[in-house]
Design a protein around this motif. Structure first.
Motif, PDB file in Angstrom:
ATOM      1  N   VAL A  91      -6.149   6.398 -17.825  1.00 44.50           N
ATOM      2  CA  VAL A  91      -6.169   7.326 -18.866  1.00 44.50           C
ATOM      3  C   VAL A  91      -4.756   7.167 -19.652  1.00 44.50           C
ATOM      4  O   VAL A  91      -4.634   6.983 -20.680  1.00 44.50           O
ATOM      5  CB  VAL A  91      -6.629   8.889 -18.519  1.00 44.50           C
ATOM      6  N   ALA A  92      -3.823   7.374 -18.886  1.00 44.75           N
ATOM      7  CA  ALA A  92      -2.452   7.150 -19.372  1.00 44.75           C
ATOM      8  C   ALA A  92      -2.317   5.729 -19.986  1.00 44.75           C
ATOM      9  O   ALA A  92      -1.778   5.564 -21.098  1.00 44.75           O
ATOM     10  CB  ALA A  92      -1.432   7.348 -18.091  1.00 44.75           C
TER      11      ALA A  92
ATOM     12  N   ARG B 270      -4.211   5.732 -23.259  1.00 40.48           N
ATOM     13  CA  ARG B 270      -3.475   6.703 -24.357  1.00 40.48           C
ATOM     14  C   ARG B 270      -2.397   5.835 -24.896  1.00 40.48           C
ATOM     15  O   ARG B 270      -2.044   6.165 -26.148  1.00 40.48           O
ATOM     16  CB  ARG B 270      -3.027   8.008 -23.676  1.00 40.48           C
TER      17      ARG B 270
ATOM     18  N   TRP C 102      -6.284   4.867 -33.571  1.00 36.08           N
ATOM     19  CA  TRP C 102      -6.523   4.831 -32.280  1.00 36.08           C
ATOM     20  C   TRP C 102      -6.591   6.329 -31.649  1.00 36.08           C
ATOM     21  O   TRP C 102      -5.775   7.073 -31.939  1.00 36.08           O
ATOM     22  CB  TRP C 102      -5.400   4.231 -31.317  1.00 36.08           C
ATOM     23  N   GLU C 103      -7.732   6.647 -30.968  1.00 36.78           N
ATOM     24  CA  GLU C 103      -7.880   8.104 -30.485  1.00 36.78           C
ATOM     25  C   GLU C 103      -8.773   7.728 -29.263  1.00 36.78           C
ATOM     26  O   GLU C 103      -9.652   6.980 -29.039  1.00 36.78           O
ATOM     27  CB  GLU C 103      -8.464   9.031 -31.305  1.00 36.78           C
ATOM     28  N   CYS C 104      -8.306   8.315 -28.273  1.00 38.47           N
ATOM     29  CA  CYS C 104      -9.147   8.522 -27.032  1.00 38.47           C
ATOM     30  C   CYS C 104      -9.041   9.917 -26.214  1.00 38.47           C
ATOM     31  O   CYS C 104      -7.944  10.488 -26.387  1.00 38.47           O
ATOM     32  CB  CYS C 104      -8.736   7.433 -25.967  1.00 38.47           C
ATOM     33  N   ASP C 105      -9.973  10.310 -25.437  1.00 42.62           N
ATOM     34  CA  ASP C 105      -9.826  11.555 -24.805  1.00 42.62           C
ATOM     35  C   ASP C 105     -11.469  11.820 -23.934  1.00 42.62           C
ATOM     36  O   ASP C 105     -12.541  11.055 -24.125  1.00 42.62           O
ATOM     37  CB  ASP C 105      -9.801  12.734 -25.656  1.00 42.62           C
TER      38      ASP C 105
ATOM     39  N   ILE D 252     -13.184   5.833 -26.445  1.00 43.15           N
ATOM     40  CA  ILE D 252     -12.075   5.387 -27.287  1.00 43.15           C
ATOM     41  C   ILE D 252     -12.913   5.280 -28.740  1.00 43.15           C
ATOM     42  O   ILE D 252     -13.898   4.607 -28.708  1.00 43.15           O
ATOM     43  CB  ILE D 252     -11.565   4.254 -26.683  1.00 43.15           C
TER      44      ILE D 252
END
Length: 97
Positions: free
Chosen positions: A25-26, A29, A41-44, A58
């Motif tokens: 995840v890191a 990100r 860019w976004e991810c979660d 993503i």
């Protein structure tokens, strides 16, 4: 512009707090700041808990097919993918918008 969507499903028995997952995840990100071709860019983590739901997403955008290829080949992206291969599967969709 091309939208690049990826949905990840953790392998059976793998939890979000697994150190491998935390590292993966890191790594993802950080990509928004590392890859110049990314326009968005976004991810979660997914916040829903349903049997058909994927675990992590993503949502990103690049200018064109060449930029998408550069993103996919970028060493930071490749390093993140290598991490995720150890504990998840995923599906993608790339479409113009």
């Amino acid at each position: 512009m091309i939208r690049h969507l990826v949905l990840f499903k953790l392998d059976e028995g793998v939890r979000r707090d697994d150190p491998r997952v935390v590292e993966g995840v890191a790594a993802f990100r950080a990509l928004g700041d590392l890859i110049p071709d990314l326009r968005f860019w976004e991810c979660d983590w997914n916040i829903t808990d349903r049997p058909i739901a994927y675990d992590f997403a993503i949502n990103s955008a690049v200018d064109d097919a060449d930029a998408l290829q550069r993103y996919l080949e970028h060493p930071a992206h490749q390093a993140g993918v290598a991490l995720w291969r150890e504990f998840a599967t995923w599906v993608i969709a790339d479409y113009p918008f």
